[in-house]
Scaffold this active site. Structure first.
Site, PDB file in Angstrom:
ATOM      1  N   HIS A   1       0.811  -1.215   0.000  1.00 44.28           N
ATOM      2  CA  HIS A   1       0.000   0.000   0.000  1.00 44.28           C
ATOM      3  C   HIS A   1       0.845   1.266   0.000  1.00 44.28           C
ATOM      4  CE1 HIS A   1      -2.689   2.981   2.280  1.00 44.28           C
ATOM      5  NE2 HIS A   1      -3.219   2.836   1.079  1.00 44.28           N
TER       6      HIS A   1
ATOM      7  N   ASP B   1      -0.229   6.045  -5.559  1.00 47.18           N
ATOM      8  CA  ASP B   1      -1.137   7.182  -5.714  1.00 47.18           C
ATOM      9  C   ASP B   1      -0.671   8.078  -6.849  1.00 47.18           C
ATOM     10  OD1 ASP B   1      -2.843   6.707  -3.289  1.00 47.18           O
ATOM     11  OD2 ASP B   1      -0.896   6.929  -2.301  1.00 47.18           O
TER      12      ASP B   1
ATOM     13  N   HIS C   1       0.195  10.934  -1.921  1.00 45.90           N
ATOM     14  CA  HIS C   1      -1.053  10.738  -1.189  1.00 45.90           C
ATOM     15  C   HIS C   1      -1.404  11.960  -0.364  1.00 45.90           C
ATOM     16  CE1 HIS C   1      -3.998   9.250   1.692  1.00 45.90           C
ATOM     17  NE2 HIS C   1      -4.161   8.162   0.942  1.00 45.90           N
TER      18      HIS C   1
ATOM     19  N   ASP D   1      -3.759   4.338  -7.977  1.00 45.87           N
ATOM     20  CA  ASP D   1      -4.874   4.977  -7.280  1.00 45.87           C
ATOM     21  C   ASP D   1      -4.959   6.411  -7.785  1.00 45.87           C
ATOM     22  OD1 ASP D   1      -6.785   5.946  -5.578  1.00 45.87           O
ATOM     23  OD2 ASP D   1      -5.779   5.345  -3.727  1.00 45.87           O
TER      24      ASP D   1
END
Length: 306
Positions: free
Chosen positions: A38, A60, A74, A118
């Site tokens: 992540h 991200d 992020h 993302d």
């Protein structure tokens, strides 16, 4: 003596073939799992997370006011216990990622087979989504796929938080076609990450003209608890005869107990800050017979049949 040696070698060959067949059958019956590192937003984190056991990463992508992908960033707030501010220039990150996923490169990480982008499209107006998709495709084509010439091999998932931004998918596809590389869409999958109703997600894909290559995410920050009711709904859709979902992943999972719950629910991927935790659970006796870590040979767009 010679007949004895021949007999021994023959028996060994039969046993070896049987063992190989047994291994292949066990692999075929076990669900392949994507362990998704992540918030991997700095180039140095790629090796860090893969070395901990991740076979995929989530990165991200922020956009500027003109819908250009700008940074792998992020920002605050993010998961508890993480540095929210690490980032790279987007194109620099793509080059580092290409090195990590190109066989023969000194930085090559064979285990890294999937990347979830993302896409932080919340900063964009709805009418910018198509343009964002086009610009994203151009960046990936040049800096990751190396214009189709021995670029990175990882599969890519474009994760969009807003159902209204489905035109991003068409813009992305149209740009690759315009630039002469429609075949690269075989490496691209899709996800809507806003925890919307599964039925509404299906409608968005119909508007986008998308069938197949669909991952469905569900989850929340590791700072807060979340049940598995929507995961169960996504898995039910995946396993139904007329479902549109191919794979389901759950985020952000950092505890062994939550990992077990997610695996028991039948997910295909687990996004985590601690890949070694997921690996440890997969090696437990109760789970190693049912699951295995996915490899490049596992097509991430194919629904695993129980």
């Amino acid at each position: 003596m010679l007949p004895y040696i021949v007999l021994v070698l023959g028996c060994w060959s039969v046993l070896s073939q049987a063992a190989q067949t047994d291994d292949e059958e066990r692999a075929g019956n076990r669900r392949p799992i994507w362990i998704m590192g992540h918030m991997v937003n700095a180039i140095g984190q790629i090796d860090e997370f893969v070395n901990l056991g991740a076979n995929s990463i989530e990165t991200d992508v922020s956009f500027d006011d003109n819908a250009n992908p700008e940074y792998t960033y992020h920002g605050i707030p993010c998961d508890c216990g993480r540095n929210c501010k690490k980032y790279e220039n987007f194109n620099d990150f793509l080059k580092g990622l290409r090195s990590a996923t190109t066989p023969g490169n000194s930085k090559y990480q064979e285990k890294l087979v999937l990347v979830v982008f993302d896409l932080k499209t919340g900063s964009l107006y709805d009418n910018q989504a198509n343009d964002a998709g086009k610009k994203l495709a151009k960046n990936l084509l040049q800096h990751y796929w190396n214009n189709g010439n021995n670029g990175g091999r990882a599969y890519i998932v474009l994760s969009i938080p807003d159902l209204n931004h489905y035109p991003l998918i068409k813009g992305f596809k149209d740009q690759l076609t315009k630039d002469g590389h429609p075949e690269l869409m075989e490496k691209v999958g899709h996800d809507f990450s806003g925890n919307d109703d599964i039925g509404d997600v299906g409608k968005a894909y119909k508007k986008a003209g998308i069938t197949g290559h669909i991952w469905q995410s569900d989850g929340i920050t590791n700072c807060l608890p979340r049940g598995l009711s929507r995961v169960n709904a996504a898995v039910a859709n995946r396993d139904s005869a007329n479902g549109f979902i191919n794979k389901v992943y759950y985020w952000t999972v950092d505890k062994r107990s939550t990992t077990r719950d997610a695996l028991d629910a039948g997910v295909d991927g687990i996004m985590t800050n601690y890949p070694d935790v997921i690996t440890d659970v997969l090696n437990e006796a109760a789970y190693k017979k049912k699951f295995r870590v996915a490899t490049y040979d596992d097509n991430p767009w194919v629904t695993f049949k129980k």
